[in-house]
Design a protein around this motif. Structure first.
Motif, PDB file in Angstrom:
ATOM      1  N   ALA A   1       0.836  -1.208   0.000  1.00 48.69           N
ATOM      2  CA  ALA A   1       0.000   0.000   0.000  1.00 48.69           C
ATOM      3  C   ALA A   1       0.872   1.260   0.000  1.00 48.69           C
ATOM      4  O   ALA A   1       0.621   2.241  -0.738  1.00 48.69           O
ATOM      5  CB  ALA A   1      -0.918  -0.007   1.199  1.00 48.69           C
ATOM      6  N   ALA A   2       1.945   1.245   0.844  1.00 46.57           N
ATOM      7  CA  ALA A   2       2.841   2.404   0.879  1.00 46.57           C
ATOM      8  C   ALA A   2       3.558   2.588  -0.448  1.00 46.57           C
ATOM      9  O   ALA A   2       3.742   3.721  -0.939  1.00 46.57           O
ATOM     10  CB  ALA A   2       3.844   2.226   2.031  1.00 46.57           C
ATOM     11  N   SER A   3       3.968   1.451  -1.047  1.00 42.22           N
ATOM     12  CA  SER A   3       4.634   1.534  -2.356  1.00 42.22           C
ATOM     13  C   SER A   3       3.695   2.103  -3.413  1.00 42.22           C
ATOM     14  O   SER A   3       4.089   2.908  -4.265  1.00 42.22           O
ATOM     15  CB  SER A   3       5.126   0.140  -2.773  1.00 42.22           C
ATOM     16  OG  SER A   3       5.694   0.183  -4.072  1.00 42.22           O
ATOM     17  N   GLY A   4       2.415   1.698  -3.348  1.00 42.76           N
ATOM     18  CA  GLY A   4       1.433   2.222  -4.305  1.00 42.76           C
ATOM     19  C   GLY A   4       1.240   3.722  -4.142  1.00 42.76           C
ATOM     20  O   GLY A   4       1.090   4.462  -5.127  1.00 42.76           O
ATOM     21  N   LEU A   5       1.202   4.216  -2.903  1.00 43.01           N
ATOM     22  CA  LEU A   5       1.054   5.655  -2.658  1.00 43.01           C
ATOM     23  C   LEU A   5       2.249   6.430  -3.212  1.00 43.01           C
ATOM     24  O   LEU A   5       2.102   7.519  -3.795  1.00 43.01           O
ATOM     25  CB  LEU A   5       0.893   5.919  -1.170  1.00 43.01           C
ATOM     26  CG  LEU A   5      -0.419   5.438  -0.520  1.00 43.01           C
ATOM     27  CD1 LEU A   5      -0.382   5.643   0.986  1.00 43.01           C
ATOM     28  CD2 LEU A   5      -1.606   6.193  -1.135  1.00 43.01           C
TER      29      LEU A   5
ATOM     30  N   VAL B   1       3.136  11.419  -1.764  1.00 40.89           N
ATOM     31  CA  VAL B   1       4.192  11.303  -0.774  1.00 40.89           C
ATOM     32  C   VAL B   1       3.668  11.622   0.624  1.00 40.89           C
ATOM     33  O   VAL B   1       3.994  10.955   1.597  1.00 40.89           O
ATOM     34  CB  VAL B   1       5.371  12.216  -1.139  1.00 40.89           C
ATOM     35  CG1 VAL B   1       6.462  12.156  -0.069  1.00 40.89           C
ATOM     36  CG2 VAL B   1       5.938  11.838  -2.499  1.00 40.89           C
ATOM     37  N   ALA B   2       2.865  12.651   0.757  1.00 42.90           N
ATOM     38  CA  ALA B   2       2.335  13.029   2.073  1.00 42.90           C
ATOM     39  C   ALA B   2       1.474  11.910   2.657  1.00 42.90           C
ATOM     40  O   ALA B   2       1.565  11.598   3.844  1.00 42.90           O
ATOM     41  CB  ALA B   2       1.543  14.323   1.957  1.00 42.90           C
ATOM     42  N   ASP B   3       0.645  11.343   1.790  1.00 48.77           N
ATOM     43  CA  ASP B   3      -0.184  10.227   2.279  1.00 48.77           C
ATOM     44  C   ASP B   3       0.678   9.030   2.669  1.00 48.77           C
ATOM     45  O   ASP B   3       0.410   8.341   3.671  1.00 48.77           O
ATOM     46  CB  ASP B   3      -1.190   9.812   1.206  1.00 48.77           C
ATOM     47  CG  ASP B   3      -2.229  10.883   0.966  1.00 48.77           C
ATOM     48  OD1 ASP B   3      -2.407  11.723   1.873  1.00 48.77           O
ATOM     49  OD2 ASP B   3      -2.859  10.864  -0.115  1.00 48.77           O
ATOM     50  N   ALA B   4       1.715   8.762   1.877  1.00 49.35           N
ATOM     51  CA  ALA B   4       2.603   7.640   2.194  1.00 49.35           C
ATOM     52  C   ALA B   4       3.324   7.872   3.504  1.00 49.35           C
ATOM     53  O   ALA B   4       3.474   6.966   4.335  1.00 49.35           O
ATOM     54  CB  ALA B   4       3.609   7.435   1.062  1.00 49.35           C
ATOM     55  N   ARG B   5       3.804   9.134   3.728  1.00 50.85           N
ATOM     56  CA  ARG B   5       4.495   9.438   4.976  1.00 50.85           C
ATOM     57  C   ARG B   5       3.549   9.281   6.161  1.00 50.85           C
ATOM     58  O   ARG B   5       3.913   8.741   7.201  1.00 50.85           O
ATOM     59  CB  ARG B   5       5.058  10.845   4.900  1.00 50.85           C
ATOM     60  CG  ARG B   5       5.803  11.238   6.186  1.00 50.85           C
ATOM     61  CD  ARG B   5       6.446  12.609   6.057  1.00 50.85           C
ATOM     62  NE  ARG B   5       7.542  12.553   5.111  1.00 50.85           N
ATOM     63  CZ  ARG B   5       7.652  13.347   4.041  1.00 50.85           C
ATOM     64  NH1 ARG B   5       6.700  14.244   3.803  1.00 50.85           N
ATOM     65  NH2 ARG B   5       8.679  13.263   3.213  1.00 50.85           N
TER      66      ARG B   5
ATOM     67  N   ASP C   1       1.798   6.111  10.862  1.00 53.94           N
ATOM     68  CA  ASP C   1       0.773   5.357  11.580  1.00 53.94           C
ATOM     69  C   ASP C   1       1.241   3.931  11.869  1.00 53.94           C
ATOM     70  O   ASP C   1       0.982   3.375  12.935  1.00 53.94           O
ATOM     71  CB  ASP C   1      -0.516   5.346  10.769  1.00 53.94           C
ATOM     72  CG  ASP C   1      -1.638   4.621  11.500  1.00 53.94           C
ATOM     73  OD1 ASP C   1      -2.094   5.136  12.533  1.00 53.94           O
ATOM     74  OD2 ASP C   1      -2.036   3.514  11.045  1.00 53.94           O
ATOM     75  N   MET C   2       1.962   3.339  10.903  1.00 54.45           N
ATOM     76  CA  MET C   2       2.515   1.995  11.126  1.00 54.45           C
ATOM     77  C   MET C   2       3.543   2.004  12.252  1.00 54.45           C
ATOM     78  O   MET C   2       3.604   1.069  13.064  1.00 54.45           O
ATOM     79  CB  MET C   2       3.180   1.472   9.845  1.00 54.45           C
ATOM     80  CG  MET C   2       2.228   1.065   8.742  1.00 54.45           C
ATOM     81  SD  MET C   2       3.111   0.453   7.290  1.00 54.45           S
ATOM     82  CE  MET C   2       4.048  -0.885   7.983  1.00 54.45           C
TER      83      MET C   2
END
Length: 571
Positions: A358-362, A368-372, A377-378
């Motif tokens: 999921a992070a790789s897809g973001l 980038v902001a959503d991935a960060r 959160d993880m």
């Protein structure tokens, strides 16, 4: 031939020999007594005749007269004597039952009587064999017989026929024989009763069988790794081997027997001890083998296999085989913990892979902001979204994953697992040994708390775990919404065991094995397990347990610890 039969025959032979010897001695004594009585009678009669004034006057004259003969004949008739013979100083008969022998010398020795001696003997004379006595006759002027110059002037001889002496002998022998036969019968009856008593006490076993039995018993008791107890029909402890002595703490056997003398002194749960004592006592025909699993005695988990022993319809006692399952139970708990950890890690790995994708897809999408934010959160909640309330308070990865897996199990059972707000763990648990110990101790406490929470009448059961680090030691506090330790039969038996309460008969919550093993594990690490609050004071206020495990953390921080501390500084 059976040994008991040999003993019976030996006893009968001994009784017969004793009776025969005693009867012979009594018969001989009776014969001698009759002889002595006859001689005493002869002496008494001879003295009476010798003291007669007429005899003392006529004997010195020395002329045979009919007066002496008539006197002697009268004495014979009155006393039943065989003869009464009167002689002078030369041994010439002055009176005799046979008139033709008057004036003749006596046929037996008369010198001793003429010397002033009284003689008794069995002799054979002209009238046959008889018991006779010879008494001296003194002159009328001799008033003292012990005077040295006094000399007998004759002698009186009185005899009794042998047949008359033993007239009473048949009656005496009959009495002796009757007593002997009676004694023999008593001996026979006593010997038979003794043999029956012996066989009843030994259950028909012969001494050689008993010797072999003792050998086999010693070989069995000392050759097995299990504990063996022998309990008699009254519930008393008869035999035990070294293994049982070690498991139950039985003292050595002294002069008065073992220090522990009954099943009730072994520290068994009351129901188990009562059933062992009453097994087959009332009705041997219904006696059956009974097994008791997971019996906790002295901090050890035991398996008891009880087998009643009967013979000829008689209940003799019970043989109990004891197996120590403490190590096996501990390994089972550890295996369950490892399996739970493995399942948790598999879930965690799968979930972590999904989140990485999921992070790789973001990132690929340029978000980038959503991935960060997703990765942060993880970092805060862990790689898996466990149903563990307050999981972000646990920075230690193992505790977070382990309690997460327990939260999933508790959630499936309808119990909410949460982390206490005072939780603070900085370092990482050091080594696989510490991980296993923490998993076993914490797993048992959480499992018991979940069981207790489910047993209470609560629509929202919960369990709370608070973990705190103190140097290299981990302190954990586990509380629940159950009814507490002392709330009655619905309280957790596994937890009541820790407080010293009776857990026997509680089929809902187990038999106190978990905390028993937990206490041993904590003790090996020089830790402590205690009851902070037994609970039960109000609805939803369950028991609170505390445990402190030293040597769990490494006190020297490394780079990973520093990074993790920086990452959770917002807490």
């Amino acid at each position: 031939m059976r040994f008991s039969t040999k003993v019976l025959l030996l006893q009968l032979l001994t009784v017969f020999a004793v009776v025969a010897v005693c009867s012979g001695i009594f018969a001989w004594l009776s014969v001698e007594r009759l002889k002595e009585q006859a001689m005493n009678s002869a002496v008494s009669i001879a003295r009476s005749v010798a003291e007669d004034p007429y005899v003392r006057t006529e004997v010195p004259v020395g002329d045979p007269e009919e007066g002496l003969a008539d006197l002697a004949a009268g004495v014979e008739a009155r006393t039943g004597a065989l003869f009464v013979v009167i002689t002078d100083a030369d041994g010439i008969r002055l009176a005799h039952p046979d008139p033709e022998r008057i004036g003749q010398r006596v046929s037996t020795d008369h010198e001793a009587a003429l010397r002033g001696e009284e003689v008794t003997a069995w002799e054979t004379g002209t009238l046959g064999h008889s018991a006779r006595a010879k008494v001296p006759v003194y002159a009328p002027d001799d008033s003292a017989r012990d005077v040295s110059d006094s000399a007998p002037v004759g002698e009186v001889s009185v005899g009794f026929q042998r047949a008359s002496v033993f007239d009473d002998l048949p009656l005496v022998l009959f009495g002796v024989g009757s007593a002997g036969v009676t004694a023999l019968l008593i001996g026979v009856v006593a010997s038979v009763l003794m043999q029956r008593r012996w066989e009843r006490l030994t259950l028909g076993l012969q001494p050689e069988d008993l010797v072999e039995l003792v050998r086999h018993q010693s070989a069995v008791l000392d050759g097995v790794e299990d504990g063996v107890l022998s309990v008699n029909a009254e519930g008393g402890l008869e035999v035990f081997n070294e293994v049982a002595s070690r498991l139950f703490g039985i003292g050595p056997v002294g002069v008065d027997g073992p220090s522990t003398t009954s099943v009730g002194d072994l520290g068994l749960p009351p129901r188990v001890a009562e059933e062992l004592q009453g097994l087959g006592r009332h009705d041997p025909s219904t006696a059956r083998s009974v097994s008791f699993d997971n019996v906790v005695v002295g901090g050890r988990v035991l398996y008891l296999d009880a087998h009643p022993v009967t013979r000829a319809g008689r209940y003799l006692g019970t043989v109990v085989v004891v197996r120590d399952r403490t190590d096996l139970a501990a390994l089972t708990h550890r295996l369950g913990t490892v399996q739970a950890m493995g399942a948790t890690l598999r879930v965690q790995r799968h979930e972590f892979a999904n989140r990485i994708h999921a992070a790789s897809g973001l990132l690929d999408a340029g978000r980038v902001a959503d991935a960060r934010s997703f990765l942060q959160d993880m970092a805060d909640r862990g790689p898996v979204n466990f149903p563990l309330q307050g999981a972000e308070l646990l920075g230690e990865p193992f505790l977070q994953s382990f309690l997460g897996g327990k939260a999933m199990e508790a959630s499936e059972r309808g119990v909410s697992l949460r982390v206490g707000e005072e939780t603070l763990v900085i370092d990482v648990i050091d080594g696989p040994g510490a991980v296993e110990d923490v998993a076993t101790v914490l797993g048992n406490l959480v499992d018991n708390a979940v069981t207790a929470a489910l047993a209470a009448e609560d629509n929202h059961p919960w369990v709370e775990v608070t973990a705190m680090q103190d140097g290299d030691a981990l302190t954990v506090v586990v509380s629940d919404s159950g009814d507490g330790l002392d709330s009655g039969p619905d309280s957790s038996a596994d937890r009541r065991q820790q407080s010293g309460a009776d857990v026997d008969g509680d089929t809902v919550h187990g038999h106190g094995i978990g905390l028993t093993l937990t206490r041993e594990l904590v003790a090996r690490r020089d830790g402590v397990l205690w009851v902070i609050d037994p609970g039960g004071g109000a609805p939803g206020q369950g028991a609170v347990f505390g445990v402190r495990l030293p040597g769990v953390f490494t006190t020297e921080p490394d780079d990973m610890t520093d990074e993790s501390d920086e990452g959770k500084g917002h807490q």
